[in-house]
Enzyme design. Sequence first.
Site, PDB file in Angstrom:
ATOM      1  N   ARG A 167       0.918  -1.142   0.000  1.00  0.00           N
ATOM      2  CA  ARG A 167       0.000   0.000   0.000  1.00  0.00           C
ATOM      3  C   ARG A 167       0.948   1.179   0.000  1.00  0.00           C
ATOM      4  NH1 ARG A 167      -2.311   4.222  -0.337  1.00  0.00           N
ATOM      5  NH2 ARG A 167      -4.336   4.799   0.554  1.00  0.00           N
ATOM      6  N   HIS A 170       1.900   6.988   1.947  1.00  0.00           N
ATOM      7  CA  HIS A 170       0.801   7.964   1.876  1.00  0.00           C
ATOM      8  C   HIS A 170       0.486   8.527   3.250  1.00  0.00           C
ATOM      9  CE1 HIS A 170      -1.351   4.448   3.366  1.00  0.00           C
ATOM     10  NE2 HIS A 170      -2.370   5.209   3.662  1.00  0.00           N
ATOM     11  N   HIS A 172      -3.165  10.729   5.321  1.00  0.00           N
ATOM     12  CA  HIS A 172      -4.560  11.159   5.125  1.00  0.00           C
ATOM     13  C   HIS A 172      -5.007  12.061   6.258  1.00  0.00           C
ATOM     14  CE1 HIS A 172      -4.585   7.336   7.226  1.00  0.00           C
ATOM     15  NE2 HIS A 172      -4.261   6.715   6.124  1.00  0.00           N
ATOM     16  N   GLU A 176      -5.938   6.475  11.319  1.00  0.00           N
ATOM     17  CA  GLU A 176      -6.175   5.123  10.778  1.00  0.00           C
ATOM     18  C   GLU A 176      -5.833   4.055  11.815  1.00  0.00           C
ATOM     19  OE1 GLU A 176      -4.362   4.018   6.889  1.00  0.00           O
ATOM     20  OE2 GLU A 176      -3.334   2.456   8.010  1.00  0.00           O
ATOM     21  N   HIS A 215       2.989   6.998   6.061  1.00  0.00           N
ATOM     22  CA  HIS A 215       3.308   5.600   6.389  1.00  0.00           C
ATOM     23  C   HIS A 215       3.151   4.729   5.151  1.00  0.00           C
ATOM     24  CE1 HIS A 215      -1.017   6.318   7.046  1.00  0.00           C
ATOM     25  NE2 HIS A 215      -1.214   5.084   6.613  1.00  0.00           N
ATOM     26  N   GLU A 237     -11.144   6.030   0.659  1.00  0.00           N
ATOM     27  CA  GLU A 237      -9.826   5.538   0.276  1.00  0.00           C
ATOM     28  C   GLU A 237      -9.357   6.182  -1.036  1.00  0.00           C
ATOM     29  OE1 GLU A 237      -8.023   3.935   2.231  1.00  0.00           O
ATOM     30  OE2 GLU A 237      -6.520   2.959   1.017  1.00  0.00           O
ATOM     31  N   HIS A 351     -26.735  -3.584  25.704  1.00  0.00           N
ATOM     32  CA  HIS A 351     -25.878  -2.527  26.256  1.00  0.00           C
ATOM     33  C   HIS A 351     -25.895  -1.330  25.322  1.00  0.00           C
ATOM     34  CE1 HIS A 351     -23.323  -4.374  23.182  1.00  0.00           C
ATOM     35  NE2 HIS A 351     -22.621  -3.254  23.164  1.00  0.00           N
ATOM     36  N   HIS A 353     -23.238   2.414  24.444  1.00  0.00           N
ATOM     37  CA  HIS A 353     -21.969   3.089  24.717  1.00  0.00           C
ATOM     38  C   HIS A 353     -22.266   4.553  25.025  1.00  0.00           C
ATOM     39  CE1 HIS A 353     -19.934  -0.544  23.506  1.00  0.00           C
ATOM     40  NE2 HIS A 353     -20.794  -0.604  22.513  1.00  0.00           N
ATOM     41  N   GLU A 358     -20.671   3.202  17.940  1.00  0.00           N
ATOM     42  CA  GLU A 358     -19.894   1.968  17.760  1.00  0.00           C
ATOM     43  C   GLU A 358     -19.889   1.593  16.287  1.00  0.00           C
ATOM     44  OE1 GLU A 358     -21.134  -1.577  19.983  1.00  0.00           O
ATOM     45  OE2 GLU A 358     -20.544  -2.817  18.278  1.00  0.00           O
ATOM     46  N   HIS A 397     -28.260  -1.995  21.983  1.00  0.00           N
ATOM     47  CA  HIS A 397     -28.174  -3.119  21.052  1.00  0.00           C
ATOM     48  C   HIS A 397     -27.638  -4.338  21.798  1.00  0.00           C
ATOM     49  CE1 HIS A 397     -24.488  -0.678  20.918  1.00  0.00           C
ATOM     50  NE2 HIS A 397     -23.819  -1.813  20.775  1.00  0.00           N
TER      51      HIS A 397
END
Length: 466
Positions: A167, A170, A172, A176, A215, A237, A351, A353, A358, A397
């Site tokens: 890859r 690059h 961004h 990531e 990276h 991407e 539960h 968050h 999520e 959920h």
Amino acid sequence: MKSVLALTLFTLLSYVQGAPTLPRRQGGNPPLRGPSDLLGYSSDNQLTDQTTEEVPYTLVPGQKEDADLGLYLDFSNTENPQPIRGSKGGTDPGPQNPAIERLNSDKVAPPGTDHGQTINANWPMSLGRAKMGLENAGWSREENTVVMPGATAMAGVMMRLEAGAYRELHWHTAGEWALLLNGSARIQAVDENGQTFIDDVTEGDVWFFPSGVPHSIQALDVGVEFMLVFDDGFFSEDATFLASEIFAHNPKSVLSKNFDLPIAAFDNIPDGELFIFPGTPAPVDIEEQNVTTAAGPIPQAGAYSYHFSEQPAHQVAGGSVKIVDPLTFPVASNFAAAVVTVHPGGMREIHWHPSSDEWSFFISGQGRATLFEAPSTATTFDFHAGDVGYFPKSQSHYVENTGDDDLVFLEVLQADKFSDISLGQWLGSTSKQIVGDTLNLPDSALDQLKSEKQYVVAGSTNLTQT
Ligand SMILES: *[C@@H]1O[C@H](CO)[C@@H](O)[C@H](O)[C@H]1NC(C)=O
Ligand SMILES: *[C@@H]1O[C@H](CO)[C@@H](O)[C@H](O)[C@H]1NC(C)=O
Ligand SMILES: *[C@@H]1O[C@H](CO)[C@@H](O)[C@H](O)[C@H]1NC(C)=O
């Protein structure tokens, strides 16, 4: 099915036109538009000869039970799944796509407790168009707000690199975070202080590159597949800053001045993106590629990788859980993740968050989840390996294993610590008087409520046993 429909349409059309029962062939090819006497009612337009065809189907175990029981309906061996649950719904003569319906029984025949319209919380990566690398070196598929408009906080990219493939170098605008799904890779980066980082990572490990930090990733000798999670639901991407592109889009005279090199040095630079492309194999000894400068290496406390594959899972009644969050992986300061294993019959308990949406990814097995949104909206989604899920902040959920194998999935939060509120723990830690007055549960049930968080509860593998 198709022929029944065609027959019905033909009967209907020929009758309305007052036409003979055979197509009017003698006039040659019919015109694109029909005659004006087809418009609306006329005394010639009375339907006769309507044959009532029975839609052939069989109901699966659980389908006749009360809709509010909401048992999982296994349509996997059903020829013709029907939108029927208890006394609700009715048959579907078609058109339909049984292959998709077999995978989504909770959409075809939702539990009676589903209501209204939530966000769409499921995106199968299998429906994402692959972006193809050069010379069979790999591919990527992405999920973002284009396909899941409600998933605004995070986006995902699944990527494959064949042995030795890169890859491209690059950076961004988003941070990531990655989980390796298969194989192994060498990752490297240089931060704003000129400090360097290089490491080899394998299946089950994670890495993180902060926004802007350049990276690259190279597959080692078995190739690699990984899931990237970005802290921006709008990430694509297609919009990363590539080494090839920054060279292609600055004047060569400027490149020459910048690097103090003759213009001829740039004669053979790529004229467009490389993205994913074959490379010369990485040396086995990582030291050969370990560039250290006066700035030194990135200190271990700020490492861009965490060897999560080496971390044993915490065992709970219905499966296991392992967490990696900034408490142990500080550089990923806003990524808190859990890999959850749910044994057959088990369920990640109900539960939510409190501090983050999520983003989830289903690694193996199959399950279902109901997303409940205040005040009274709920949708049940079916998930399979390769699907992305999304559950907004504070919306409850569960994730129930609906298959015969372990269900393994990833939960990722934008948080400095992995946290959830368990419905069971909340009620088990509240006065029985208050809970009893509110929910009208019998005393015997109130006595059973647990004050400990369960994470994953165990249950019967027969999902239609009541
Ligand atoms: C990784 O890929 C190989 C080749 O397809 C496969 O045999 C292996 O089971 C995969 N591993 C996992 C954990 O999926
Ligand atoms: C790279 O070199 C630095 C400085 O000698 C060292 O601290 C670091 O552990 C090396 N990294 C690897 C992957 O060998
Ligand atoms: C599951 O339970 C139902 C209801 O008790 C029963 O009819 C059915 O045969 C069971 N299925 C299996 C596979 O044991």
